[in-house]
Design a protein around this motif. Structure first.
Motif, mmCIF file in Angstrom:
data_model
loop_
_atom_site.group_PDB
_atom_site.id
_atom_site.type_symbol
_atom_site.label_atom_id
_atom_site.label_comp_id
_atom_site.label_asym_id
_atom_site.label_seq_id
_atom_site.Cartn_x
_atom_site.Cartn_y
_atom_site.Cartn_z
ATOM 1 N N PHE A 19 53.759 46.166 36.860
ATOM 2 C CA PHE A 19 54.773 45.578 35.747
ATOM 3 C C PHE A 19 54.209 45.585 34.408
ATOM 4 O O PHE A 19 52.878 45.896 34.134
ATOM 5 C CB PHE A 19 54.891 44.001 36.268
ATOM 6 N N ILE A 20 55.097 45.785 33.461
ATOM 7 C CA ILE A 20 54.543 45.658 32.190
ATOM 8 C C ILE A 20 55.420 44.195 31.575
ATOM 9 O O ILE A 20 56.605 44.031 31.778
ATOM 10 C CB ILE A 20 54.812 46.709 31.379
ATOM 11 N N LYS A 21 54.449 43.487 30.741
ATOM 12 C CA LYS A 21 54.995 42.371 29.956
ATOM 13 C C LYS A 21 54.768 42.376 28.645
ATOM 14 O O LYS A 21 53.917 42.893 28.058
ATOM 15 C CB LYS A 21 54.273 40.962 30.875
ATOM 16 N N ASP A 22 55.674 41.510 28.268
ATOM 17 C CA ASP A 22 55.464 41.638 26.476
ATOM 18 C C ASP A 22 54.546 40.397 26.157
ATOM 19 O O ASP A 22 53.929 39.663 26.787
ATOM 20 C CB ASP A 22 56.623 41.392 25.671
ATOM 21 N N ASN A 23 54.303 39.949 24.743
ATOM 22 C CA ASN A 23 53.271 39.248 24.291
ATOM 23 C C ASN A 23 53.732 37.649 24.502
ATOM 24 O O ASN A 23 52.851 36.863 24.243
ATOM 25 C CB ASN A 23 53.126 39.340 22.768
ATOM 26 N N LYS A 24 54.961 37.433 25.064
ATOM 27 C CA LYS A 24 55.421 36.245 25.359
ATOM 28 C C LYS A 24 55.369 36.020 26.953
ATOM 29 O O LYS A 24 56.047 35.083 27.378
ATOM 30 C CB LYS A 24 56.894 36.080 24.952
ATOM 31 N N HIS A 25 54.685 36.930 27.545
ATOM 32 C CA HIS A 25 54.582 37.066 29.154
ATOM 33 C C HIS A 25 55.855 37.171 29.928
ATOM 34 O O HIS A 25 56.075 36.734 31.016
ATOM 35 C CB HIS A 25 53.854 35.540 29.713
ATOM 36 N N LYS A 26 56.747 37.779 29.391
ATOM 37 C CA LYS A 26 58.214 38.056 30.014
ATOM 38 C C LYS A 26 58.095 39.486 30.328
ATOM 39 O O LYS A 26 57.451 40.319 29.792
ATOM 40 C CB LYS A 26 59.199 37.954 28.922
ATOM 41 N N TYR A 27 58.749 39.507 31.576
ATOM 42 C CA TYR A 27 58.788 41.013 32.247
ATOM 43 C C TYR A 27 59.703 42.144 31.404
ATOM 44 O O TYR A 27 60.674 41.498 30.946
ATOM 45 C CB TYR A 27 59.219 41.186 33.892
ATOM 46 N N ILE A 28 59.016 43.240 31.072
ATOM 47 C CA ILE A 28 60.003 44.064 30.486
ATOM 48 C C ILE A 28 60.124 45.576 31.258
ATOM 49 O O ILE A 28 60.913 46.132 30.817
ATOM 50 C CB ILE A 28 59.403 44.617 28.907
ATOM 51 N N TRP A 29 59.327 45.616 32.171
ATOM 52 C CA TRP A 29 59.464 46.389 33.135
ATOM 53 C C TRP A 29 58.755 46.328 34.569
ATOM 54 O O TRP A 29 57.872 45.770 34.654
ATOM 55 C CB TRP A 29 58.888 47.858 32.626
ATOM 56 N N ILE A 30 59.475 46.813 35.566
ATOM 57 C CA ILE A 30 58.758 46.679 37.028
ATOM 58 C C ILE A 30 58.992 48.077 37.648
ATOM 59 O O ILE A 30 60.121 48.616 37.653
ATOM 60 C CB ILE A 30 59.414 45.427 37.834
ATOM 61 N N ASP A 50 56.569 34.446 34.875
ATOM 62 C CA ASP A 50 56.454 34.197 36.367
ATOM 63 C C ASP A 50 56.616 32.438 36.597
ATOM 64 O O ASP A 50 57.177 32.238 37.614
ATOM 65 C CB ASP A 50 54.996 34.191 36.379
ATOM 66 N N GLU A 51 56.450 31.888 35.469
ATOM 67 C CA GLU A 51 57.028 30.468 35.463
ATOM 68 C C GLU A 51 58.535 30.146 36.051
ATOM 69 O O GLU A 51 58.848 29.278 36.670
ATOM 70 C CB GLU A 51 56.752 29.586 34.457
ATOM 71 N N LYS A 52 59.342 31.042 35.130
ATOM 72 C CA LYS A 52 60.817 30.752 35.251
ATOM 73 C C LYS A 52 61.206 31.499 36.810
ATOM 74 O O LYS A 52 61.941 30.927 37.483
ATOM 75 C CB LYS A 52 61.372 31.752 34.223
ATOM 76 N N LEU A 53 60.497 32.489 37.356
ATOM 77 C CA LEU A 53 60.833 33.399 38.525
ATOM 78 C C LEU A 53 60.023 32.539 39.782
ATOM 79 O O LEU A 53 60.809 32.470 40.849
ATOM 80 C CB LEU A 53 60.363 34.666 38.420
ATOM 81 N N PHE A 54 59.112 32.146 39.521
ATOM 82 C CA PHE A 54 58.135 31.737 40.711
ATOM 83 C C PHE A 54 57.473 29.902 40.716
ATOM 84 O O PHE A 54 56.786 29.537 41.430
ATOM 85 C CB PHE A 54 56.947 32.550 41.263
ATOM 86 N N ASN A 55 57.942 29.606 39.652
ATOM 87 C CA ASN A 55 57.416 28.338 39.148
ATOM 88 C C ASN A 55 55.938 28.447 39.189
ATOM 89 O O ASN A 55 55.237 27.412 39.889
ATOM 90 C CB ASN A 55 57.873 27.184 40.115
ATOM 91 N N ASP A 56 55.225 29.441 38.830
ATOM 92 C CA ASP A 56 53.765 29.638 38.947
ATOM 93 C C ASP A 56 53.319 29.865 37.349
ATOM 94 O O ASP A 56 53.689 30.870 36.652
ATOM 95 C CB ASP A 56 53.469 30.926 39.623
ATOM 96 N N THR A 57 52.320 29.243 36.834
ATOM 97 C CA THR A 57 51.921 29.429 35.300
ATOM 98 C C THR A 57 50.189 30.224 35.594
ATOM 99 O O THR A 57 49.700 30.081 34.740
ATOM 100 C CB THR A 57 51.714 28.305 34.735
ATOM 101 N N THR A 58 49.875 30.410 37.077
ATOM 102 C CA THR A 58 48.420 31.232 36.876
ATOM 103 C C THR A 58 48.005 32.157 36.220
ATOM 104 O O THR A 58 47.265 32.439 35.448
ATOM 105 C CB THR A 58 48.315 31.324 38.624
ATOM 106 N N PHE A 75 42.545 38.758 38.760
ATOM 107 C CA PHE A 75 42.545 37.323 39.625
ATOM 108 C C PHE A 75 43.220 37.550 41.085
ATOM 109 O O PHE A 75 43.722 38.819 41.074
ATOM 110 C CB PHE A 75 43.226 36.203 38.789
ATOM 111 N N GLU A 76 43.145 36.830 41.781
ATOM 112 C CA GLU A 76 43.812 37.004 43.062
ATOM 113 C C GLU A 76 44.953 35.957 43.296
ATOM 114 O O GLU A 76 44.980 34.873 42.644
ATOM 115 C CB GLU A 76 42.768 36.595 44.449
ATOM 116 N N LYS A 77 46.063 36.383 43.882
ATOM 117 C CA LYS A 77 47.227 35.507 44.362
ATOM 118 C C LYS A 77 47.702 35.882 45.642
ATOM 119 O O LYS A 77 47.392 36.799 46.365
ATOM 120 C CB LYS A 77 48.371 35.860 43.308
ATOM 121 N N GLU A 78 48.334 34.945 46.278
ATOM 122 C CA GLU A 78 49.236 34.845 47.435
ATOM 123 C C GLU A 78 50.625 34.908 47.324
ATOM 124 O O GLU A 78 51.098 34.103 46.767
ATOM 125 C CB GLU A 78 48.596 33.661 48.328
ATOM 126 N N TYR A 79 51.451 35.887 48.165
ATOM 127 C CA TYR A 79 52.898 35.673 48.166
ATOM 128 C C TYR A 79 53.449 36.149 49.461
ATOM 129 O O TYR A 79 53.009 37.079 49.913
ATOM 130 C CB TYR A 79 53.206 36.528 47.028
#
Length: 411
Positions: A19-30, A50-58, A75-79
Motif C-alpha cells: 500500500f501507499i499512504k499520504d502524510n495523514k496516514h490515509k490510503y492513496i493506493w493498494i 486504519d483507525e477508520k477501516l479496522f479500528n486500529d491505531t497501531t 512491526f508485526e500484526k495479526e489479521y
C-alpha cells in the motif's frame, strides 16, 4: 510522480499485500493482493485510515516515526488468523510531502513454528520441574501440570476432566459435560462461546477457542502428548509396583495372622485390607451361610449391615449369581446391579444402602468348598467405574485363601 508509478507497478507484481499512504496516514493506493487479503476494494479504502477501516491505531505511531526519521520501520500484526511482518518505508509524494509505502509479508508459518517451539520447551521444562517433586498421584500431577501451563503459557480459563469426572474447572458444568462426549481434538460451542477439548491420555483439557488456537493445538498436541503419556505411564507402573508389594505384604500378613484371632475378626481385617488395596473399592461386605441363612459378618461402609441375615434364595442378584457359579466363576462383576437389586425381596434394605444408584458396581467373590457355596464377599463401587482385571485377580487370590481357611471351620 514517475517514481510512484514505478513503485506501484513493482508492488502490483508482489505476492504480498502492499500500500501507499499520504502524510495523514490515509490510503492513496493498494495492490491486488491487499484487496484480496482484506476483502476490500478501492472505493471502501482510498482516503481512509486504519483507525477508520479496522479500528486500529497501531500503525499510526510507526508510520509517524518513519516519516519523521526518514528511516524504515517494522512491526508485526495479526489479521483473520494470519500474522504479517509489515515494513514501512518513507517516500516523497508528488506534492513534496512525505508519506509511507508498506509491504506486508505473511509470516504465519514462522509464527506458528516459533509458538510451537516455545510452547514445547516451556511444557518440557514444567514436566521436568514436576518430576523433581516426586509426585505419585497421576491426578495430582495433571492438576499441577495444567495449572503451571495456565500460569506460564497463558492459556486462559480451563477445565481438567478425567473420564466422566471434573477434576477442576473455571467453566459451567454444561461445558464440561459436552466436552466429555468428545474423543478427539474438537472445537464446540456452548451458549455462543467456542471451546476446544484436548484429549491427554485418560484426561481432557478444555480451553476457550481464540483465533488460531485450534490450529496451534493440532500442531502442539502430537509433540507434547507423548511426553505427558510417558510420565503418566511411569507413574502408573510405579503405582502398580507399590500395590503389588502392598498386596503381597497383606496376603502374607493374612496367612501369618490366621488362627491368631477369631474367624470374624479375621474376616473384618481381611475385608479392610481388600478395600484399601483395590483402587475401585469404596465399600464391602463379607457373608457366610450358617443355619441355611446368609449372615453379614463384616462390613466397610454399610452401617448396621452385620445385623442382616436372609435365606440363600433371597440373594441380592437373584439367578445371576447362580448362573455365574455354575459356569465356574468364583469372582465376577455384576452388570445392571441396580435393576437386579430393585427386584430383590430385600429391595428396601438395599435401597437404604444406595444400591439403586445407576453407578453402583459390585465385584463378587464366592467361597465354594467342593460343590457347596459357604459364603461370599462383595466389593462395591458407587462411582460408575468398572473393576480392572488386576483388581479381579487380587480379589480372586483372597477368595482362594479365605476359602481354604473356611474349610477348617464349621460354618
Amino acid at each position: 510522480m514517475r517514481h510512484l508509478f514505478y513503485l506501484q507497478q513493482f508492488f502490483e507484481r508482489l505476492p504480498s499485500p502492499a500500500f501507499i499512504k499520504d502524510n495523514k496516514h490515509k490510503y492513496i493506493w493498494i495492490n491486488r493482493e491487499w484487496k484480496k487479503t482484506y476483502g476490500l476494494d478501492d472505493r471502501k479504502v482510498i482516503g481512509k485510515t486504519d483507525e477508520k477501516l479496522f479500528n486500529d491505531t497501531t500503525s499510526y505511531k510507526i508510520e509517524e516515526t518513519a516519516i519523521k526519521t526518514k528511516k524504515k520501520q517494522e512491526f508485526e500484526k495479526e489479521y483473520d488468523g494470519k500474522y504479517f511482518r509489515v515494513t514501512i518505508m518513507p517516500i516523497r509524494l508528488g506534492d513534496g510531502t512525505y508519506g509511507v509505502a508498506g509491504i506486508e509479508l505473511d509470516e504465519t508459518k514462522r509464527y506458528f513454528n516459533d509458538v510451537i517451539l516455545s510452547t514445547n520447551l516451556k511444557i518440557s521444562e514444567i514436566i521436568r520441574e514436576l518430576l523433581l517433586s516426586n509426585i505419585e498421584s497421576k491426578d495430582f500431577f495433571m492438576e499441577l501440570l495444567i495449572e503451571k501451563i495456565h500460569e506460564k503459557i497463558k492459556i486462559g480459563d480451563y477445565a481438567l476432566l478425567k473420564n466422566n469426572e471434573i477434576l477442576k474447572t473455571y467453566f459451567p458444568e454444561k461445558v464440561c459435560t459436552k466436552a466429555m462426549q468428545k474423543n478427539d481434538i474438537k472445537e464446540f460451542t456452548v451458549s455462543g462461546e467456542k471451546y476446544i477439548v484436548i484429549p491427554l491420555s485418560e484426561y481432557r483439557l478444555v480451553i476457550r477457542s481464540l483465533p488460531n488456537f485450534l490450529k496451534l493445538v493440532n500442531y502442539i498436541t502430537p509433540i507434547v502428548l507423548p511426553k505427558i503419556e510417558n510420565v503418566l505411564e511411569k507413574m502408573e507402573n510405579e503405582a502398580k509396583r507399590k500395590k503389588y508389594y502392598t498386596t503381597l505384604e497383606k496376603l502374607v500378613e493374612a496367612v501369618v495372622s490366621w488362627k491368631k484371632i477369631d474367624i470374624y475378626s479375621f474376616l473384618k481385617k481381611v475385608l479392610k485390607d481388600i478395600v484399601e488395596i483395590i483402587p475401585e473399592a469404596e465399600k464391602g461386605t463379607v457373608w457366610l451361610i450358617k443355619d441355611n441363612k446368609y449372615k453379614c459378618v463384616a462390613e466397610i461402609g454399610y452401617k448396621d449391615a452385620e445385623k442382616l441375615e436372609f435365606p440363600p434364595e433371597k440373594t441380592s442378584y437373584g439367578k445371576k449369581i447362580e448362573k455365574k457359579i455354575n459356569k465356574g466363576f468364583i469372582v465376577f462383576e455384576i452388570d445392571n446391579a441396580k435393576e437386579l437389586v430393585q427386584t430383590s425381596p430385600l429391595a428396601d434394605t438395599f435401597k437404604k444402602y444406595g444400591m439403586f444408584d445407576e453407578k453402583f458396581r459390585p465385584l463378587l467373590g464366592v467361597f465354594k468348598i467342593g460343590n457347596k457355596v459357604v459364603g461370599s464377599i462383595s466389593i462395591d463401587n458407587f462411582s460408575g467405574i468398572n473393576f480392572s482385571d488386576e483388581s479381579k485377580k487380587i480379589l480372586e487370590l483372597y477368595v482362594k485363601i479365605l476359602t481354604n481357611f473356611l474349610e477348617d471351620y464349621e460354618i
